[in-house]
Design an enzyme around this catalytic site. Structure first.
Site, mmCIF file in Angstrom:
data_model
loop_
_atom_site.group_PDB
_atom_site.id
_atom_site.type_symbol
_atom_site.label_atom_id
_atom_site.label_comp_id
_atom_site.label_asym_id
_atom_site.label_seq_id
_atom_site.Cartn_x
_atom_site.Cartn_y
_atom_site.Cartn_z
ATOM 1 N N GLY A 1 0.801 -1.212 0.000
ATOM 2 C CA GLY A 1 0.000 0.000 0.000
ATOM 3 C C GLY A 1 0.839 1.270 0.000
ATOM 4 C CB SER A 2 0.147 4.585 1.501
ATOM 5 O OG SER A 2 -1.093 4.755 0.863
ATOM 6 C CB THR A 3 4.556 1.422 3.389
ATOM 7 O OG1 THR A 3 4.204 0.182 2.771
ATOM 8 C CG2 THR A 3 3.763 1.591 4.681
ATOM 9 C CB VAL A 4 5.020 1.207 -2.158
ATOM 10 C CG1 VAL A 4 5.376 1.549 -3.594
ATOM 11 C CG2 VAL A 4 5.511 -0.197 -1.830
#
Length: 580
Positions: free
Chosen positions: A301-304
């Site tokens: 998810g958004s941790t990328v």
């Protein structure tokens, strides 16, 4: 009276004297018997002495195994994490112990065995010479049993593995079976190094089976080698405590924490929930045994998004201030709709990361090629092994760039369409923290500086770290701010995948980051599976765990809240080794 005396004398005078030849026969018989006895003695004592000695020894001498002491596993500060303690094993020779013997009842009572079952086992194994009664019991219990003096019952020394930290280190260490052979974790992967080699010796036993003399070793046992891990037990306790408390508070299905040393790739802590106590063999069910930090995959998810931003900066097309239009808060790509929580309007690249805009980061990715994005992701470790050498490691999935459609590039930019494990994510964030160097991660303490590989420019890493610091100060990660150290990181919330696809109401809360901002020492990744209360976003569930762990960890490591060198003064090398 005189007549009677005369008659008696007459009778005595009438006895016939023994013939001389009969005396000779008696003498010959006596001499013959004596000679036979003497000859037999000569045969036994001289001619057959060696044979008889061998036969006697064969009936009283035995070969006993000598168990090898398994190597000790220690943390980086020499705290013992796994040790082998001497215990006793009780066994019987069924050929010497009749199933119907009255003493069996007493034996069963003292040894805490079922008497009926014990008699059955002795009867079923009557042709054997060895039968376990109790494996690896306390020496005091073994003494009580042996003091009964029951023929055919013996004891021998063995070792039992003991884990002082219990479930706190269970997923990293794994455990051994009853024969001291590694079954999971590092006990399995380093079994040959830790196990050593058994020896043997000859002993004399009396007719009751008791050892009365040690005849000396045939082969000496070789102890196993010790193993020093990269783990810091203080940080491991901290990570375990905070994760367990959060999983219980949010009534979650499970969770993971991974902590890495920024400049070496050493794993300082790795904790999972649910856990197991490796000292209790009844807890070893598969759901508790696996090391989720390495075996379980998830869409990040958004941790990328910070890595998409890094790819944009590396391309030369973007700076942290480059503006991107995210209106009207959603983006249609064929049959797919990409949405933000609201219409953020025009955002800089920095603000796209701070506010975690899916629309914004997907538009950034559309200005890059799929190859540029995939190449950056691969270079930081996605889609490949971390190099940790842990059994059961899952590599994950990173799609090949040549097959990516525009919508797939967009999805990849905000963490969908690929899968990672928590350790891979920590390794990737380590490259941002240390100035762009990727090191292989290690669960063993490094004796020499590791050799790394430069995967992005030092300035790129610095700029992305500044974005992540803003995430904690002003963005979705505000609840990671613990008020002492300046931290940097990124939130994430993804749907869990079930048997039929995405689970609509089940989420994974994520946070990945580092600290302190000005001179990162530690990278930490937190994941929480299926929090079932009202809060489930990464910023609500995972960020506070990250903040508490990092605050306490940096204090334990004596890191000054003021920080060290500024982010602009990173002392990164060309990637061949040393500090990055």
């Amino acid at each position: 009276m005189a007549g009677q005396k005369h008659q008696q004398t007459a009778r005595n005078d009438n006895r016939v004297p023994m013939a001389p030849w009969r005396h000779l026969l008696v003498l010959i018989a006596v001499i013959g018997t004596s000679g036979a006895v003497a000859g037999r003695l000569v045969q036994l004592q001289v001619l057959d002495h060696e044979f008889l000695s061998e036969q006697g020894e064969a009936r009283t001498a035995r070969i006993e195994p000598i168990d090898a002491n398994r190597g000790v596993i220690r943390d980086r500060n020499d705290e013992p994490l796994a040790v082998s303690t001497p215990v006793k094993t009780l066994w019987a020779n069924p050929g010497e112990l009749e199933p119907g013997a009255p003493a069996i009842g007493q034996l069963a009572e003292v040894a805490d065995l079922d008497e009926t079952r014990l008699r059955e086992r002795l009867a079923q194994n009557s042709e054997r010479e060895f039968l376990y009664l109790r494996r690896k019991v306390q020496p005091s219990l073994a003494r009580e049993v042996m003091d009964l003096g029951i023929a055919g019952v013996y004891s021998r020394r063995e070792y039992r593995r003991y884990y002082p930290a219990g479930e706190v280190t269970s997923h990293v260490l794994g455990f051994t079976n009853i024969d001291e052979q590694g079954q999971e974790g590092l006990e399995l992967s380093y079994n040959h190094w830790l196990a050593g080699e058994k020896g043997s010796k000859r002993v004399l036993r009396d007719n009751r089976g008791r050892t009365i003399r040690d005849l000396g070793p045939i082969r000496e046992a070789r102890p196993g080698n010790d193993l020093t891990l990269s783990l810091d037990l203080r940080l491991q306790y901290l990570a375990y405590r905070e994760l367990k408390a959060a999983v219980e508070a949010h009534e979650a299905r499970g969770g993971t924490v991974v902590m890495l040393d920024v400049d070496s790739g050493e794993v300082l802590a790795m904790a999972n929930q649910p856990a197991l106590n490796p000292n209790d063999r009844d807890q070893r069910d598969p759901a508790r045994v696996r090391n989720r930090a390495i075996t379980d995959l998830y869409e990040p998810g958004s941790t990328v998004k910070p890595f998409t931003a890094a790819a944009a900066l590396e391309s030369g097309k973007f700076t942290p201030e480059t503006m991107v239009n995210t209106s009207p808060g959603y983006r249609q790509m064929g049959a797919y709709t990409i949405r933000d929580h609201r219409d953020y309007g025009r955002l800089s690249l920095t603000d796209i990361v701070v506010h975690s805009s899916n629309v914004g980061i997907s538009r950034v990715a559309s200005d890059l090629s799929g190859e540029q994005l995939q190449s950056l992701f691969y270079s930081v470790g996605f889609g490949q092994s971390t190099g940790i050498g842990f059994p059961g490691e899952s590599v994950g999935i990173l799609p090949a760039s040549v097959n990516l459609r525009p919508v797939e590039v967009a999805a990849l930019s905000y963490g969908y369409g690929l899968s990672v494990n928590a350790l891979q994510m920590a390794q990737a964030y380590m490259t941002l923290a240390n100035g762009g160097i990727r090191y292989p991660v290690s669960l063993l303490k490094n004796d020499e500086p590791p050799k790394g590989q430069r995967v992005m420019a030092k300035e790129t890493a610095r700029q992305v770290r500044a974005m992540l610091a803003d995430v904690v100060e002003d963005g979705t990660g505000a609840r990671a701010d613990q008020g002492i150290y300046r931290l940097a990181g990124k939130t994430g919330t993804v749907h869990l995948v079930g048997a039929s696809g995405y689970e609509a109401d089940q989420y994974k809360a994520l946070f990945a980051g580092m600290g302190p901002v000005d001179d990162p020492q530690v990278v930490t990744v937190v994941t929480v599976d299926a929090p079932s209360r009202t809060e489930y976003y990464g910023g609500e569930v995972a960020a506070p765990i990250f903040g508490r762990i990092m605050g306490d960890a940096l204090r334990l490591l004596n890191v000054s809240p003021a920080g060290g060198a500024s982010m602009a003064d990173d002392d990164a090398t060309d990637g061949t080794g040393g500090q990055g």
